[in-house]
Design a protein around this motif. Structure first.
Motif, short mmCIF file in Angstrom:
data_model
loop_
_atom_site.label_atom_id
_atom_site.label_comp_id
_atom_site.label_asym_id
_atom_site.label_seq_id
_atom_site.Cartn_x
_atom_site.Cartn_y
_atom_site.Cartn_z
N ARG A 110 -1.15 -13.75 3.30
CA ARG A 110 -1.86 -12.67 2.61
C ARG A 110 -2.68 -13.19 1.44
NH1 ARG A 110 2.41 -8.78 4.28
NH2 ARG A 110 1.30 -7.77 5.97
N ALA A 113 -0.94 -19.60 -2.55
CA ALA A 113 0.36 -19.64 -3.21
C ALA A 113 0.28 -19.18 -4.67
CB ALA A 113 0.93 -21.06 -3.14
N PRO A 115 -2.26 -17.11 -6.75
CA PRO A 115 -3.53 -16.38 -6.85
C PRO A 115 -4.14 -16.40 -8.24
CG PRO A 115 -1.87 -15.08 -5.73
CD PRO A 115 -1.16 -16.26 -6.30
N MET A 188 3.18 -21.18 3.13
CA MET A 188 2.80 -19.82 3.51
C MET A 188 2.29 -19.68 4.94
SD MET A 188 1.45 -18.53 -0.15
CE MET A 188 1.51 -16.86 0.38
N ARG A 189 2.53 -20.69 5.78
CA ARG A 189 2.14 -20.53 7.17
C ARG A 189 2.99 -19.44 7.81
NH1 ARG A 189 3.85 -25.26 9.21
NH2 ARG A 189 4.59 -25.85 7.14
N ALA A 522 -2.17 -6.44 8.48
CA ALA A 522 -1.26 -5.31 8.29
C ALA A 522 0.16 -5.79 8.57
CB ALA A 522 -1.65 -4.17 9.22
N LYS A 523 0.30 -6.58 9.63
CA LYS A 523 1.60 -7.17 9.95
C LYS A 523 1.38 -8.66 10.09
CE LYS A 523 5.44 -6.08 13.06
NZ LYS A 523 5.86 -7.41 13.47
N ARG B 24 12.86 -18.75 3.29
CA ARG B 24 12.43 -18.59 4.65
C ARG B 24 13.46 -19.27 5.55
NH1 ARG B 24 6.64 -19.86 7.25
NH2 ARG B 24 5.96 -20.00 5.11
N ASP B 44 8.68 -5.14 6.50
CA ASP B 44 7.31 -5.39 6.96
C ASP B 44 6.35 -5.14 5.81
OD1 ASP B 44 7.71 -6.32 9.39
OD2 ASP B 44 7.33 -4.45 10.47
N GLY B 45 5.39 -6.02 5.66
CA GLY B 45 4.43 -5.83 4.59
C GLY B 45 4.91 -6.41 3.28
N VAL B 47 5.12 -8.83 0.48
CA VAL B 47 4.21 -9.86 0.01
C VAL B 47 5.00 -10.86 -0.80
CG1 VAL B 47 2.15 -10.33 -1.33
CG2 VAL B 47 2.35 -8.19 -0.07
N GLU B 48 4.91 -12.13 -0.39
CA GLU B 48 5.62 -13.14 -1.16
C GLU B 48 4.87 -13.36 -2.46
OE1 GLU B 48 7.04 -16.70 1.00
OE2 GLU B 48 6.28 -15.65 2.73
N GLU B 50 3.99 -14.99 -6.08
CA GLU B 50 4.04 -16.40 -6.42
C GLU B 50 5.31 -16.76 -7.20
OE1 GLU B 50 1.55 -17.81 -9.51
OE2 GLU B 50 0.50 -15.93 -9.61
N ASP B 53 8.33 -17.35 -5.00
CA ASP B 53 8.48 -18.51 -4.14
C ASP B 53 8.90 -19.70 -5.00
OD1 ASP B 53 8.55 -20.38 -2.24
OD2 ASP B 53 6.41 -20.37 -1.79
N GLY B 56 7.77 -23.09 -3.61
CA GLY B 56 6.32 -23.22 -3.79
C GLY B 56 5.98 -23.58 -5.23
#
Lengths: 540, 254
Positions: A110, A113, A115, A188-189, A522-523, B24, B44-45, B47-48, B50, B53, B56
């Motif tokens: 999305r 790592a 933003p 983030m893959r 969306a998914k 993960r 679902d949906g 968002v990781e 920052e 993580d 990361g």
């Protein structure tokens, strides 16, 4: 192709382009797609400035002696042209612009790592640009050439310090982008997106990210030392204080040679994306292209000495650097073979992005061959500091990175903005750029071989006809560029709406609508096959 | 207790989930979130973010540390070249440096690396008070280092040893009057630039750790989310590590 009428009946969809409006919504956005477009537009702006300076250089070279400007001004113009094009266009290059836009889409994520760090890197980049151009107003314009070679850069009264600080900022921005992309690809893959299933663009971005992290600090410290030299007189590069100016050249090229691969690798990545789409074939030798990307980066790290064959270096060192330089040609050639092999028996459509990719391969081969020639010590002694070198690196940087940038612009424009451009006009612009480019730069090979030095303000009349051809080419390039940009911009007014996948490509960014929604997917997708999954001979 | 293996709710594989709030699953690739100590499949949906993580963030920090190492690497390269060129002059010039202050500063930084590590260990056990004490101790040692540096540099400045453009004063004057040789001048210039750059990093580190004090007090850094503190600690270790090389190269080579 979807027609405009059907789309107009649908309610406006929420996309990353329209979910927030206003300038602040853009320059404070942490959305990777918006940052990519911020980079892209600001880089094209800098490119236009650099191009105007380039046109001025060519106009001055039209006749021997003074044509339109003084010798002092000529020095400043070619310095600023180089600094702009190198640090503000090709170094951020396809990495920061298309890389930002594409990377999360390519790997099914999305965002990147970090933003916020991503936005900071754009701000640093702009701050660097402002400092570099601001240096024109705080003293005499810099006149050192883009390489800032000591001891002249230490002694000149021109405002090298401010411009150097600007380059330092741009370097920092470059480091942050690299660090961000490497982390993104590691972490983030999406499920099923193994390393071997990443689009080749991601391999290029990953390798470039490492190069940015591991090479850029060296120019950072070199510029810090240059600033200390100018402000504190520390004398590291000043022979009168026991320093050594050659050391500056070493330090400079330890960064700046890997930097040419920072410039070119993402461009090669974009070409590796474009070629399979318009030949409808899985790329030939995926592993070899990915591996050659890494090989170029590794070898590219240890060849910097070939910039200094005439500066004073032990013969043994020159031999080693020369030999290593030849090695770079091997992975580069592997890439070219693979691109051509992908086209073999493919069902080719000559769409605009593919034309740019073809131009890239052709021009980059000339660039590569000429590079091997000057990598040979004996030839280099003759060719060093002639316009031959100028022709060589313009074929790599403009013929390579520039054409790949334009190709990427045409390939992903429908995805970015949801509009199709006029393809006929775009092909015309491509032809103008291609012909103009060769007219502009090929004469420099010939002139250089005949002995025309680079950066000289004046020249002997016998070179004049080559200069005439070159200057004529510069006008054709500028005209082609203008047509290309106007044609792209006109797509906002009169272009038809682009479907999600206008080219029939198979990578993940084409599975979402054009322009993509804010959250990309969306998914989060689950990947089960390789990136270039074309029938009938799809391979994983 | 903290290292206990937990089962992935999606595929049942064991996960060492103790380290981070967002993990993960290595076998099925599903993103999991930690809710009240238990792992659950991410909705679902999801968002990781920052700061969620953990791994990361660590990767990003290590990459940044590489760039710092290379930044100083460039200086060490220049140092080694001039050291080879002016071996004798470097030996003479190094005698002028105050080994006592250098040793004291080395002790301070080494100890501060220990206290910052103890601070991280404390927060992982949920001992907020101890963590704050260790952090304050680290900050104090960083400040102490800078105070020592101030006196050390001040002393040099009084004797005319400072980089100066031109020949009216400082090293430029000493060199022109042939009171020092080119090699010695290069040594002192390297000394000021390298320890100066290092000093800047100490300052940044001190500010960073002071900010971390605030984070711990506000519970933004806490038992189950201490990535910020750990990364700041890594930075501080880097500052220490650089000094470990600077100290012998300037103070002990004579």
């Amino acid at each position: 192709m979807s027609d405009g009428v059907a789309v107009a009946l649908e309610p406006p969809r929420r996309t990353f382009l329209n979910h927030r409006t206003g300038l602040l919504g853009w320059i404070l956005s942490t959305d990777h797609k918006r940052i990519g477009i911020l980079y892209m537009t600001s880089m094209i702006g800098f490119f236009c400035l650099g191009m105007i300076l380039g046109l001025m250089i060519r106009l001055e070279m039209l006749t021997p002696g003074r044509t339109i400007m003084s010798g002092r001004m000529y020095n400043s113009v070619f310095t600023l042209h180089g600094v702009t094009m190198i640090f503000l266009f090709v170094i951020p290059g396809l990495m920061a612009s298309f890389g930002n836009f594409l990377l999360p889409l390519h790997i099914g994520a999305r965002d990147v790592a970090f933003p916020r760090l991503n936005l900071l890197s754009w701000w640093l980049f702009m701050a660097g640009g402002v400092l570099i151009y601001g240096s024109l107003f705080v003293g005499e314009p810099m006149d050192t050439g883009w390489t800032f070679y000591a001891p002249y850069s230490v002694k000149t009264a021109a405002s090298v310090s401010v411009a150097g600080l600007g380059v330092f900022f741009v370097g920092f921005s470059s480091i942050l982008t690299g660090l961000n992309f490497v982390t993104t690809i590691h972490r983030m893959r999406c499920p099923g997106m193994t390393w071997g299933r990443m689009p080749l663009m991601c391999w290029a971005l990953y390798t470039t990210g490492w190069l940015q992290v591991l090479a850029t600090p060296v120019i950072g410290i070199t510029l810090i030392m240059l600033l200390c030299e100018r402000l504190l007189g520390v004398g590291f590069f000043d022979p009168s204080k026991g320093g050594d100016p050659i050391l500056f050249q070493h330090m400079f090229w330890i960064y700046s040679h890997p930097a040419v691969y920072i410039m070119i690798l993402p461009a090669m990545g974009a070409v590796s994306e474009i070629v399979p789409v318009f030949t409808r074939r899985a790329i030939y030798g995926y592993k070899y292209i990915a591996g050659s990307t890494l090989a170029i980066a590794i070898i590219g790290y240890i060849v910097w000495g070939h910039h200094m064959f005439t500066s004073g270096m032990a013969d043994s060192a020159r031999l080693v650097f020369s030999l290593l330089t030849f090695f770079v040609a091997i992975p580069t050639a592997i890439k070219v073979f693979n691109w051509v092999a992908t086209m073999y028996k493919g069902s080719i459509t000559l769409e605009v992005p593919f034309l740019y990719a073809l131009a890239f391969i052709f021009l980059f081969m000339i660039a590569g061959f000429s590079g091997v020639v000057q990598g040979a010590i004996a030839a280099d002694i003759h060719l060093h500091d002639t316009t031959y070198i100028v022709a060589h690196f313009h074929y790599t940087m403009f013929g390579g990175t520039g054409f790949a940038f334009f190709g990427a612009l045409h390939h992903w424009w429908p995805k970015m903005f949801g509009r199709m451009y006029n393809r006929k006009v775009a092909k015309g612009a491509w032809l103008g750029l291609f012909i103009g480019f060769n007219l502009l730069f090929f004469p420099l090979f010939i002139m250089g071989y005949l002995g025309m030095p680079r950066r000289y303000y004046d020249y002997l009349p016998e070179y004049m006809r080559w200069h005439h051809i070159s200057t004529l080419g510069s006008w054709i390039v500028a005209a082609g560029f203008l047509v290309m940009i106007v044609n792209l911009l006109r797509s906002f007014r009169s272009g038809s709406a682009a479907p999600a996948n206008p080219w029939g490509a198979t990578t993940l960014e084409w599975t979402v609508s054009s322009p993509p929604p804010v959250e990309n997917f969306a998914k989060i997708p689950h990947v089960t096959h390789g990136p270039y999954h074309y029938e009938p001979e799809a391979s994983g | 207790m903290e290292r206990e293996l937990q089962a992935c709710p999606a595929c049942g594989a064991g996960i060492d989930g103790a380290d981070s709030p967002d993990v993960r699953c290595a076998s099925c690739g599903k993103t999991l979130v930690r809710a009240e100590g238990k792992l659950a499949a991410a909705p679902d949906g999801h968002v990781e973010l920052e700061h969620h993580d953990y791994v990361g963030g660590k990767i990003g920090m290590w990459l940044f540390l590489f760039t710092e190492l290379l930044l100083f690497g460039g200086m060490f390269l220049i140092y080694s070249i001039y050291r080879a060129k002016y071996a004798k002059e470097f030996h003479v010039a190094a005698l002028e440096l105050n080994g006592g202050i250098g040793t004291l500063n080395t002790l301070l930084l080494l100890t501060s690396s220990l206290t910052v590590a103890l601070a991280i260990a404390a927060i992982r056990r949920g001992r907020k008070g101890a963590c704050l004490v260790y952090l304050w101790a680290t900050v104090a040692q960083g400040v102490g280092f800078m105070i020592n540096k101030y006196f050390e540099w001040n002393y040099k400045f009084h004797h005319g040893f400072f980089p100066w453009k031109g020949t009216s004063k400082g090293l430029g004057k000493l060199l022109m009057e042939a009171k020092i040789t080119e090699g010695e001048s290069t040594f002192y210039n390297l000394y000021f630039v390298m320890t100066g750059l290092h000093g800047l990093h100490v300052l940044v580190g001190v500010v960073l750790l002071a900010v971390m004090v605030g984070f711990v007090m506000r519970d933004w850094v806490r038992k189950d989310d201490y990535g910020w503190l750990e990364n700041s600690g890594l930075y501080w270790h880097l500052v220490d590590l650089i000094w470990i090389f600077l100290f012998p190269l300037f103070y002990l080579i004579s």
